[in-house]
Motif scaffolding. Structure first.
Motif, short mmCIF file in Angstrom:
data_model
loop_
_atom_site.label_atom_id
_atom_site.label_comp_id
_atom_site.label_asym_id
_atom_site.label_seq_id
_atom_site.Cartn_x
_atom_site.Cartn_y
_atom_site.Cartn_z
N THR A 1 0.83 -1.21 0.00
CA THR A 1 0.00 0.00 0.00
C THR A 1 0.86 1.25 0.00
N THR A 2 1.93 1.24 0.80
CA THR A 2 2.84 2.39 0.86
C THR A 2 3.54 2.59 -0.46
N ARG A 3 4.02 1.49 -1.07
CA ARG A 3 4.69 1.61 -2.37
C ARG A 3 3.73 2.15 -3.43
N ALA A 4 2.50 1.68 -3.40
CA ALA A 4 1.51 2.15 -4.37
C ALA A 4 1.23 3.64 -4.20
N ALA A 5 1.16 4.08 -2.94
CA ALA A 5 0.91 5.49 -2.67
C ALA A 5 2.09 6.34 -3.12
N ASP A 6 3.30 5.85 -2.86
CA ASP A 6 4.51 6.59 -3.28
C ASP A 6 4.57 6.68 -4.81
N LEU A 7 4.22 5.58 -5.47
CA LEU A 7 4.23 5.58 -6.93
C LEU A 7 3.20 6.56 -7.48
N GLU A 8 2.04 6.60 -6.87
CA GLU A 8 1.00 7.53 -7.31
C GLU A 8 1.47 8.98 -7.20
N VAL A 9 2.15 9.30 -6.10
CA VAL A 9 2.69 10.65 -5.91
C VAL A 9 3.73 10.96 -6.98
N ALA A 10 4.62 9.98 -7.24
CA ALA A 10 5.67 10.19 -8.24
C ALA A 10 5.09 10.37 -9.64
N VAL A 11 4.09 9.57 -9.99
CA VAL A 11 3.47 9.66 -11.32
C VAL A 11 2.78 11.01 -11.49
N ARG A 12 2.10 11.46 -10.45
CA ARG A 12 1.43 12.76 -10.53
C ARG A 12 2.44 13.89 -10.72
N ALA A 13 3.54 13.84 -9.97
CA ALA A 13 4.59 14.86 -10.13
C ALA A 13 5.23 14.76 -11.51
N GLY A 14 5.44 13.53 -11.98
CA GLY A 14 6.05 13.33 -13.30
C GLY A 14 5.17 13.84 -14.42
N LYS A 15 3.86 13.69 -14.27
CA LYS A 15 2.93 14.20 -15.29
C LYS A 15 3.07 15.72 -15.42
N HIS A 16 3.16 16.40 -14.28
CA HIS A 16 3.30 17.86 -14.31
C HIS A 16 4.62 18.25 -14.97
N LEU A 17 5.69 17.55 -14.65
CA LEU A 17 6.99 17.85 -15.26
C LEU A 17 6.96 17.60 -16.77
N TYR A 18 6.32 16.50 -17.17
CA TYR A 18 6.22 16.19 -18.60
C TYR A 18 5.48 17.30 -19.33
N ALA A 19 4.36 17.75 -18.77
CA ALA A 19 3.57 18.80 -19.40
C ALA A 19 4.33 20.11 -19.49
N GLN A 20 5.20 20.37 -18.52
CA GLN A 20 5.95 21.62 -18.51
C GLN A 20 7.16 21.60 -19.44
N TYR A 21 7.84 20.47 -19.50
CA TYR A 21 9.14 20.43 -20.17
C TYR A 21 9.20 19.55 -21.42
N CYS A 22 8.35 18.54 -21.55
CA CYS A 22 8.56 17.52 -22.56
C CYS A 22 7.52 17.49 -23.68
#
Length: 290
Positions: free
Chosen positions: A32-53
């Motif tokens: 559950t903790t790993r899944a939550a951490d991954l969700e946070v990382a994916v959400r942050a990565g989506k924002h970075l992708y939209a801004q830079y990529c």
């Protein structure tokens, strides 16, 4: 003495049972903790992708100036959550290296810059990991939720050799505004950052290619797009007025090392006159000499 022994044994048993229970609970909690951490990382990565990529790799990861990133072989899981048997184990290290250090392109004036902070880029190690997490697990259909809005739409379009008449430039500007082109594409000091920057598009695309693309972008084959192109070979330029080089002939594909998928760009209804005007202007949009 006997009571102390019994107390010691009892406390030891209680401690052992507590450790066993904690271990069981922690084991159950870990996924559950790993899944939550991954969700946070994916959400942050989506924002970075939209801004830079997104400008170079497309809002669906389908490829634009750079190659497609929405590759099935880069996803550890299939759409139903099962382990992907075709997952490329080396892809994560490859992505990390390319994001950190950048990569050259065959297209004139185009190069993926280094994004890692140790290479003077804007992304730290955690942000790079977040970006990789999005590419591996994220929802490509959600990228535009974080995409930046167009800016500088009141700015004049750049004038290029062979296209300097103020009235013509005003007509092109009005056409691109009315058709929504500048909501996605940057041109000079204004425009969006969802599609490719068009300020120098004439140095890497011929008038023939531009006409075909604008008329029906989804019909252009992958082999005629993206970083697998040279403009008729690595020295395919001819002298032009003002010292600016221009493409000679049609783009010729080199070996298709990287995939390109169906573009996000829609077909925009244009009259023949409007299409001629856009192609004429964009084919002269050259700031790079190569």
């Amino acid at each position: 003495m006997r009571d102390k022994v019994i107390l010691g044994v009892t406390l030891s048993i209680v401690l052992l049972l507590s450790l066993v229970i904690y271990g069981v609970v922690d084991t159950q909690r870990a996924p559950t903790t790993r899944a939550a951490d991954l969700e946070v990382a994916v959400r942050a990565g989506k924002h970075l992708y939209a801004q830079y990529c997104v400008q170079c790799h497309g809002p669906l990861g389908e490829g634009c100036i750079g190659p497609a990133l929405n590759r099935s072989t880069w996803r550890p899981q299939t759409p139903d959550g099962a382990t992907n048997p075709d997952f490329d184990d080396a892809s994560e290290d490859f992505m990390r290296l390319v994001i950190e250090r950048g990569r050259i392109s065959n297209q004139p004036g185009q190069q993926m810059p280094p994004w890692g902070i140790e290479e003077n880029g804007p992304l730290n190690d955690q942000e790079i990991e977040d970006l990789i997490a999005f590419i591996q697990y994220g929802d490509w259909g959600a990228v535009l939720e974080d995409a930046p809005s167009a800016t500088g739409l009141n700015e004049a379009l750049p004038a290029y050799p062979g296209f300097t008449d103020p009235n013509q430039l005003a007509r092109v500007k009005q056409l691109m505004l009315s058709k929504g082109c500048l909501n996605c594409h940057a041109l000079g000091k204004g425009g969006g950052r969802i599609g490719a920057d068009l300020t120098d598009v004439g140095s890497r695309r011929t008038a023939e290619w531009l006409r075909k693309w604008i008329e029906d972008p989804k019909s252009v084959p992958a082999a005629e797009r993206g970083p697998n192109l040279f403009l008729v070979g690595p020295t395919a330029t001819v002298p032009a007025p003002g010292g600016v080089s221009e493409p000679s002939g049609s783009p010729t594909p080199t070996v298709q090392a990287f995939p390109m998928y169906t573009t996000y760009m829609p077909t925009i209804p244009l009259t023949d006159e409007e299409l001629d005007l856009l192609v004429d202007y964009l084919s002269k949009a050259r700031t790079t000499t190569r």
